[in-house]
Design a protein around this motif. Structure first.
Motif, PDB file in Angstrom:
ATOM      1  N   GLU A 181       7.304  10.749 -12.237  1.00 47.18           N
ATOM      2  CA  GLU A 181       8.248   9.721 -12.695  1.00 47.18           C
ATOM      3  C   GLU A 181       7.784   9.133 -14.021  1.00 47.18           C
ATOM      4  OE1 GLU A 181       9.861   5.264 -11.397  1.00 47.18           O
ATOM      5  OE2 GLU A 181       8.705   6.463  -9.980  1.00 47.18           O
ATOM      6  N   ILE A 182       8.695   8.959 -14.935  1.00 47.36           N
ATOM      7  CA  ILE A 182       8.423   8.187 -16.154  1.00 47.36           C
ATOM      8  C   ILE A 182       8.828   6.750 -15.866  1.00 47.36           C
ATOM      9  CG2 ILE A 182       9.103   7.793 -18.546  1.00 47.36           C
ATOM     10  CD1 ILE A 182       9.392  10.749 -18.922  1.00 47.36           C
ATOM     11  N   ARG A 183       7.828   5.878 -15.793  1.00 53.87           N
ATOM     12  CA  ARG A 183       8.110   4.508 -15.368  1.00 53.87           C
ATOM     13  C   ARG A 183       7.639   3.449 -16.369  1.00 53.87           C
ATOM     14  NH1 ARG A 183       3.992   4.377 -10.230  1.00 53.87           N
ATOM     15  NH2 ARG A 183       5.500   5.964  -9.573  1.00 53.87           N
ATOM     16  N   ASP A 184       6.957   3.864 -17.442  1.00 60.53           N
ATOM     17  CA  ASP A 184       6.516   2.878 -18.424  1.00 60.53           C
ATOM     18  C   ASP A 184       6.469   3.522 -19.810  1.00 60.53           C
ATOM     19  OD1 ASP A 184       3.989   4.275 -18.691  1.00 60.53           O
ATOM     20  OD2 ASP A 184       3.313   3.276 -16.877  1.00 60.53           O
ATOM     21  N   GLU A 185       6.243   2.700 -20.819  1.00 57.54           N
ATOM     22  CA  GLU A 185       6.289   3.174 -22.204  1.00 57.54           C
ATOM     23  C   GLU A 185       5.197   4.193 -22.504  1.00 57.54           C
ATOM     24  OE1 GLU A 185       6.449   0.093 -25.079  1.00 57.54           O
ATOM     25  OE2 GLU A 185       8.161  -0.934 -24.167  1.00 57.54           O
ATOM     26  N   LEU A 214      -1.008  23.514  -9.952  1.00 59.79           N
ATOM     27  CA  LEU A 214      -2.172  22.640 -10.040  1.00 59.79           C
ATOM     28  C   LEU A 214      -1.654  21.211  -9.932  1.00 59.79           C
ATOM     29  CD1 LEU A 214      -5.140  22.087 -10.515  1.00 59.79           C
ATOM     30  CD2 LEU A 214      -4.741  22.261 -12.979  1.00 59.79           C
ATOM     31  N   GLN A 215      -1.934  20.569  -8.806  1.00 58.33           N
ATOM     32  CA  GLN A 215      -1.349  19.264  -8.519  1.00 58.33           C
ATOM     33  C   GLN A 215      -2.399  18.161  -8.633  1.00 58.33           C
ATOM     34  OE1 GLN A 215       0.468  20.799  -4.675  1.00 58.33           O
ATOM     35  NE2 GLN A 215       2.192  19.578  -5.422  1.00 58.33           N
ATOM     36  N   ILE A 216      -2.066  17.139  -9.407  1.00 59.88           N
ATOM     37  CA  ILE A 216      -2.959  16.007  -9.643  1.00 59.88           C
ATOM     38  C   ILE A 216      -2.253  14.733  -9.192  1.00 59.88           C
ATOM     39  CG2 ILE A 216      -4.296  14.737 -11.367  1.00 59.88           C
ATOM     40  CD1 ILE A 216      -4.215  17.214 -13.125  1.00 59.88           C
ATOM     41  N   GLN A 217      -3.021  13.843  -8.584  1.00 57.86           N
ATOM     42  CA  GLN A 217      -2.432  12.616  -8.058  1.00 57.86           C
ATOM     43  C   GLN A 217      -2.955  11.386  -8.809  1.00 57.86           C
ATOM     44  OE1 GLN A 217      -1.401  12.275  -3.828  1.00 57.86           O
ATOM     45  NE2 GLN A 217      -2.862  10.597  -3.714  1.00 57.86           N
ATOM     46  N   VAL A 218      -2.044  10.490  -9.128  1.00 56.60           N
ATOM     47  CA  VAL A 218      -2.400   9.239  -9.799  1.00 56.60           C
ATOM     48  C   VAL A 218      -3.284   8.398  -8.884  1.00 56.60           C
ATOM     49  CG1 VAL A 218      -1.467   7.041 -10.634  1.00 56.60           C
ATOM     50  CG2 VAL A 218      -0.341   9.201 -11.251  1.00 56.60           C
ATOM     51  N   ASN A 219      -4.305   7.775  -9.471  1.00 57.90           N
ATOM     52  CA  ASN A 219      -5.185   6.864  -8.742  1.00 57.90           C
ATOM     53  C   ASN A 219      -5.548   5.726  -9.689  1.00 57.90           C
ATOM     54  OD1 ASN A 219      -7.272   5.497  -7.442  1.00 57.90           O
ATOM     55  ND2 ASN A 219      -8.177   7.358  -6.591  1.00 57.90           N
ATOM     56  N   GLU A 220      -4.771   4.656  -9.615  1.00 54.66           N
ATOM     57  CA  GLU A 220      -4.970   3.536 -10.548  1.00 54.66           C
ATOM     58  C   GLU A 220      -6.349   2.905 -10.401  1.00 54.66           C
ATOM     59  OE1 GLU A 220      -3.012   2.753 -12.889  1.00 54.66           O
ATOM     60  OE2 GLU A 220      -1.060   3.625 -12.390  1.00 54.66           O
ATOM     61  N   MET A 255       1.574  22.529 -13.905  1.00 56.30           N
ATOM     62  CA  MET A 255       0.723  21.417 -13.500  1.00 56.30           C
ATOM     63  C   MET A 255       1.609  20.228 -13.147  1.00 56.30           C
ATOM     64  SD  MET A 255      -2.354  19.489 -15.593  1.00 56.30           S
ATOM     65  CE  MET A 255      -3.425  20.910 -15.500  1.00 56.30           C
ATOM     66  N   THR A 256       1.330  19.579 -12.018  1.00 59.89           N
ATOM     67  CA  THR A 256       2.098  18.400 -11.614  1.00 59.89           C
ATOM     68  C   THR A 256       1.217  17.161 -11.638  1.00 59.89           C
ATOM     69  OG1 THR A 256       1.683  18.345  -9.210  1.00 59.89           O
ATOM     70  CG2 THR A 256       3.301  19.945 -10.013  1.00 59.89           C
ATOM     71  N   ILE A 257       1.817  16.054 -12.027  1.00 66.77           N
ATOM     72  CA  ILE A 257       1.147  14.746 -11.993  1.00 66.77           C
ATOM     73  C   ILE A 257       2.088  13.811 -11.263  1.00 66.77           C
ATOM     74  CG2 ILE A 257       0.169  12.858 -13.342  1.00 66.77           C
ATOM     75  CD1 ILE A 257      -0.269  14.853 -15.613  1.00 66.77           C
ATOM     76  N   GLU A 258       1.651  13.312 -10.106  1.00 64.36           N
ATOM     77  CA  GLU A 258       2.552  12.528  -9.248  1.00 64.36           C
ATOM     78  C   GLU A 258       1.843  11.327  -8.647  1.00 64.36           C
ATOM     79  OE1 GLU A 258       5.243  15.244  -6.781  1.00 64.36           O
ATOM     80  OE2 GLU A 258       3.573  16.556  -7.307  1.00 64.36           O
ATOM     81  N   ASP A 259       2.631  10.410  -8.128  1.00 67.65           N
ATOM     82  CA  ASP A 259       2.113   9.183  -7.516  1.00 67.65           C
ATOM     83  C   ASP A 259       2.977   8.796  -6.308  1.00 67.65           C
ATOM     84  OD1 ASP A 259       0.771   6.834  -6.970  1.00 67.65           O
ATOM     85  OD2 ASP A 259       1.799   5.691  -8.549  1.00 67.65           O
ATOM     86  N   PRO A 260       2.648   9.328  -5.108  1.00 70.63           N
ATOM     87  CA  PRO A 260       1.646  10.347  -4.804  1.00 70.63           C
ATOM     88  C   PRO A 260       2.279  11.730  -4.864  1.00 70.63           C
ATOM     89  CG  PRO A 260       2.560   9.509  -2.773  1.00 70.63           C
ATOM     90  CD  PRO A 260       3.261   8.767  -3.894  1.00 70.63           C
ATOM     91  N   VAL A 261       1.452  12.781  -4.622  1.00 69.90           N
ATOM     92  CA  VAL A 261       1.993  14.132  -4.489  1.00 69.90           C
ATOM     93  C   VAL A 261       2.876  14.156  -3.249  1.00 69.90           C
ATOM     94  CG1 VAL A 261       1.427  16.541  -4.015  1.00 69.90           C
ATOM     95  CG2 VAL A 261       0.089  15.249  -5.678  1.00 69.90           C
ATOM     96  N   GLN A 291       0.841  -1.190   0.000  1.00 62.48           N
ATOM     97  CA  GLN A 291       0.000   0.000   0.000  1.00 62.48           C
ATOM     98  C   GLN A 291       0.882   1.248   0.000  1.00 62.48           C
ATOM     99  OE1 GLN A 291      -3.817   0.246   2.313  1.00 62.48           O
ATOM    100  NE2 GLN A 291      -2.853  -1.360   3.551  1.00 62.48           N
ATOM    101  N   LEU A 292       0.343   2.307  -0.568  1.00 61.83           N
ATOM    102  CA  LEU A 292       1.006   3.608  -0.568  1.00 61.83           C
ATOM    103  C   LEU A 292       0.065   4.640   0.030  1.00 61.83           C
ATOM    104  CD1 LEU A 292       2.563   3.697  -4.155  1.00 61.83           C
ATOM    105  CD2 LEU A 292       3.770   3.254  -2.018  1.00 61.83           C
ATOM    106  N   GLY A 293       0.624   5.584   0.760  1.00 66.15           N
ATOM    107  CA  GLY A 293      -0.177   6.653   1.328  1.00 66.15           C
ATOM    108  C   GLY A 293       0.678   7.877   1.588  1.00 66.15           C
ATOM    109  N   SER A 294       0.044   8.956   1.993  1.00 64.76           N
ATOM    110  CA  SER A 294       0.787  10.175   2.301  1.00 64.76           C
ATOM    111  C   SER A 294       0.147  10.871   3.493  1.00 64.76           C
ATOM    112  CB  SER A 294       0.823  11.107   1.088  1.00 64.76           C
ATOM    113  OG  SER A 294      -0.482  11.456   0.676  1.00 64.76           O
ATOM    114  N   TRP A 295       0.949  11.653   4.184  1.00 63.79           N
ATOM    115  CA  TRP A 295       0.513  12.322   5.401  1.00 63.79           C
ATOM    116  C   TRP A 295       1.404  13.529   5.623  1.00 63.79           C
ATOM    117  CZ3 TRP A 295       2.766  11.308  10.719  1.00 63.79           C
ATOM    118  CH2 TRP A 295       2.049  11.973  11.722  1.00 63.79           C
ATOM    119  N   VAL A 296       0.898  14.531   6.321  1.00 63.77           N
ATOM    120  CA  VAL A 296       1.697  15.702   6.663  1.00 63.77           C
ATOM    121  C   VAL A 296       1.901  15.732   8.169  1.00 63.77           C
ATOM    122  CG1 VAL A 296       1.861  18.210   6.617  1.00 63.77           C
ATOM    123  CG2 VAL A 296       0.820  17.004   4.694  1.00 63.77           C
ATOM    124  N   TYR A 297       3.173  15.660   8.577  1.00 63.93           N
ATOM    125  CA  TYR A 297       3.507  15.768  10.008  1.00 63.93           C
ATOM    126  C   TYR A 297       3.813  17.230  10.308  1.00 63.93           C
ATOM    127  CZ  TYR A 297       6.040  15.505  14.401  1.00 63.93           C
ATOM    128  OH  TYR A 297       6.440  15.704  15.689  1.00 63.93           O
TER     129      TYR A 297
END
Length: 325
Positions: free
Chosen positions: A207-211, A176-182, A162-168, A72-78
């Protein structure tokens, strides 16, 4: 659980750790810090208490507490009184269904000019951003490449980004930040296609991780956008080969690739850490593409690393460790 977590995180922040690991071992949990590439044991605790710590963090990161086997992946702000730290959390269970967790600590303001051995290398990246095309950041996990990429983007004033990340990883209200959600079929390629309709000046692709992602990113660069992205490779020349393996042609690379910047974070003799870059662009990049080179690091990397050593900024151990990147 709030107080024990606070104590762990405050100690990690005081030591400038990049990661906190919670690892099951012999009926206990070991809590370890990654400090500039060195693993330090912070403390051990009972398995029950370790599980409580993990469940608390999983709850905070909006992860499924009952799932202890699948990754699992997640994010949090401490947050504390001084700063807020962005945390990227990953979990996975071993064959005994004992779950481990790694918390990556993202320091938004950690990398500034005096954290580079040679600040002019950072400015070289800025100069490359004056042209459309693609700038690729590379380096191992914990080397600070995402923070460097954000520092570059923040200095591009007057641009729609604009950012596209997994996760932000880093919250930036001006982007403008967008998060990947498979699960919701919001992959890198799909989000990039939609994002192009917003006509941003600059894309930050986590990240560029696939074709598919590589192809859409190249097409965006060919259509006149500036693309800032990361690619996993073991050295600066390896970035080129990695993009080739993802289906990008030599012609596409020559048209779009403005600069490749590989970085490592090194402990200094005064107990801090600084970043050294290895970079290729222009004629050097064209030579690498045309000659299919198997080189690893540039001569500039070796010369500057030796200079850092002779100036007493790094130890013999660090010099030997990073000679090949």
């Amino acid at each position: 659980m709030k107080k024990p977590i606070q104590e762990i995180f405050e100690e990690a922040l005081n030591k400038k750790a990049s990661d906190i690991s919670f690892l099951p071992k012999d009926g206990q949990y070991e809590i370890k810090f990654n400090i500039y590439g060195k693993i330090e044991l912070y403390q051990t605790c009972s398995e029950d208490f370790g599980r409580q710590l993990l469940n608390y963090l999983k709850f905070k990161a909006d992860m499924t507490i009952s799932e202890q086997r699948r990754p699992q992946l997640g994010s949090w702000v401490y947050r504390n009184d001084r700063q807020k730290i962005f945390c990227r959390i990953s979990t996975v269970g071993n064959f005994l269904r004992k779950e481990s967790m790694v918390v990556r600590l993202i320091y938004p303001n950690r990398i500034i000019d005096d954290a580079y051995f040679y600040p002019e290398q950072f400015y070289q990246i800025q100069q490359a951003c004056n042209k459309n095309g693609m700038i690729v950041f590379s380096g191992p996990m914990g080397s600070g490449k995402t923070t460097t990429m954000y520092n570059v983007a923040r200095r591009l004033k007057g641009k729609q980004i604009m950012t596209i990340e997994d996760p932000v990883e880093i919250y930036e209200p001006n982007f403008l930040q967008i998060q990947v959600n498979e699960k919701a079929q919001m992959s890198y390629p799909e989000l990039l296609k939609v994002a192009l309709r917003h006509h941003p000046d600059i894309f930050v692709i986590g990240e560029i991780r696939d074709e598919k992602t590589a192809k859409v990113a190249i097409n965006a660069a060919l259509s006149g956008h500036l693309i800032l992205t990361t690619v996993h490779a073991r050295n600066v020349y390896g970035v080129y080969q990695r993009l080739k393996n993802l289906g990008i042609t030599d012609g596409e690379l020559k048209q779009t690739l403005q600069l490749v910047s590989y970085q490592r974070m090194m402990s200094t003799t005064d107990g801090k850490a600084k970043i050294l870059f290895d970079q290729i662009d222009g004629d050097t990049l064209d030579y690498a593409i045309e000659n299919q080179t198997n080189l690893k690091m540039t001569n500039n990397w070796r010369n500057r690393l030796e200079e850092c050593y002779l100036n007493g900024e790094i130890s013999t151990e660090i010099f030997e460790k990073f000679k090949e990147g």
